[in-house]
Design a protein around this motif. Structure first.
Motif, PDB file in Angstrom:
ATOM      1  N   HIS A 208       0.851  -1.191   0.000  1.00 16.11           N
ATOM      2  CA  HIS A 208       0.000   0.000   0.000  1.00 16.11           C
ATOM      3  C   HIS A 208       0.886   1.240   0.000  1.00 16.11           C
ATOM      4  N   ALA A 209       0.314   2.363  -0.390  1.00 17.58           N
ATOM      5  CA  ALA A 209       1.055   3.627  -0.410  1.00 17.58           C
ATOM      6  C   ALA A 209       0.181   4.753   0.115  1.00 17.58           C
ATOM      7  N   TRP A 210       0.787   5.596   0.951  1.00 17.20           N
ATOM      8  CA  TRP A 210       0.142   6.797   1.471  1.00 17.20           C
ATOM      9  C   TRP A 210       1.043   7.995   1.207  1.00 17.20           C
ATOM     10  N   ARG A 211       0.428   9.179   1.120  1.00 15.80           N
ATOM     11  CA  ARG A 211       1.187  10.421   1.224  1.00 15.80           C
ATOM     12  C   ARG A 211       0.718  11.139   2.481  1.00 15.80           C
ATOM     13  N   ILE A 261       2.238   3.358  -7.114  1.00 12.07           N
ATOM     14  CA  ILE A 261       2.169   4.820  -7.048  1.00 12.07           C
ATOM     15  C   ILE A 261       3.317   5.415  -7.850  1.00 12.07           C
ATOM     16  N   LYS A 272      -1.861   7.542  -8.055  1.00 16.91           N
ATOM     17  CA  LYS A 272      -2.026   6.265  -7.378  1.00 16.91           C
ATOM     18  C   LYS A 272      -2.778   5.309  -8.282  1.00 16.91           C
ATOM     19  N   SER A 273      -2.337   4.071  -8.329  1.00 12.72           N
ATOM     20  CA  SER A 273      -3.010   3.075  -9.150  1.00 12.72           C
ATOM     21  C   SER A 273      -4.426   2.863  -8.635  1.00 12.72           C
ATOM     22  N   HIS A 276      -4.733  -0.756  -6.813  1.00  9.25           N
ATOM     23  CA  HIS A 276      -3.662  -1.287  -5.966  1.00  9.25           C
ATOM     24  C   HIS A 276      -4.168  -1.802  -4.625  1.00  9.25           C
TER      25      HIS A 276
END
Length: 282
Positions: A208-211, A261, A272-273, A276
């Motif tokens: 997973h990805a966060w900003r 991402i 962002k995908s 994902h």
């Protein structure tokens, strides 16, 4: 491992490299949560991941913990036998909570050395810490490490990366939140002060990805086990860092990759995908 600066070289007009050849991205392969020795450990997945990494030829390989399942020496030896096959001079390894079970951190230090990681290469600083506590599942960085982190990131760099096992931000699709970093808020504040661009972690087995403000936090899945939530599959991440953009790919051993991402460090914009997130995770 700290690389030396290249000596200055004068390039003649005939020796100049075409832009597409000169601007090669800096590549980091991020594997996590091997759980060697577990009943869910799948050897051929790890074998395949090693083959793919050696074909990729990344500049750095990072392994963010849970190399073992219970921290026993035979599990460490099994995990190391795979990591030793990775042909990369910059292999950074930090422990996870499973590695700290049964006084396993002693075996980690004997086989891998320091439980911290430091790498300054090509204008990129990578600093990793051990976020585990013996026989506990939660993570912590600790006030005693904050100044050390600041000192390591004080070195001149164009891009800064922080490694740890536990997640600093909750990961969707992983159920009730119960064992992230206890001092996550203070740690994130320190990382902001240090102008860290990217945080890499594992632990939850869900990519997973966060900003968060100016920091991008990216989690890797489990590279080679069937300890999976919902429809998540075994995978690892590949990070491509160029001057203008950073792209993070999720790679499945034996299969293709998809983008998690893409972000732009100069503006903090990101793409962002849309697919994902894990389907059916619980």
């Amino acid at each position: 491992m700290i690389s030396q600066k290249n000596p200055e070289v004068t390039i003649t007009e005939s020796e100049k490299i075409e832009p597409e050849e000169k601007e090669k991205p800096f590549i980091i392969a991020h594997i996590s949560d091997m759980h060697a020795g577990s009943q869910y450990f799948v050897p051929n997945l790890m074998d395949r991941a090693v083959i793919e990494l050696n074909e990729l030829k990344p500049n750095v390989v990072v392994a963010t913990g849970d190399l073992t399942n219970q921290g026993y020496k035979q599990e460490y030896l099994l995990a190391k036998s795979y990591l030793d096959k990775i042909q990369c001079e910059n292999l950074l390894v930090i422990p996870g909570n499973h590695d700290a079970r049964n006084v396993g951190y002693i075996h980690f230090e004997e086989l891998f050395g320091s439980r911290q990681a430091i790498c300054h290469r090509n204008g990129i600083s990578i600093i990793g810490v051990d976020s585990s506590e013996p026989d506990l599942d939660y993570g912590t960085i600790g006030r005693h490490r904050y100044e050390w982190i600041r000192e390591q990131f004080a070195a001149p760099a164009n891009f800064r990366i922080f490694l740890l096992h536990h997640h600093l931000l909750p990961v969707p699709g992983t159920g009730r939140e119960r064992n992230m970093v206890y001092d996550a808020g203070d740690t994130l504040e320190v990382l902001q002060e240090c102008n860290v661009n990217l945080v890499l972690a594992g632990h939850k087995h869900v990519p997973h990805a966060w900003r968060l403000e100016n920091i991008f936090a990216v989690n890797a899945g489990t590279v080679c086990t069937l300890r999976l939530r919902g429809k998540v599959r075994p995978c690892y991440n590949v990070i491509e860092i160029s001057k203008e953009e950073v792209t993070v790919w999720r790679k499945y051993p034996f299969h293709d990759a998809d983008q998690i991402i893409k972000f732009y460090p100069s503006t903090f914009a990101f793409e962002k995908s849309p697919h994902h997130d894990p389907e059916g995770a619980s």
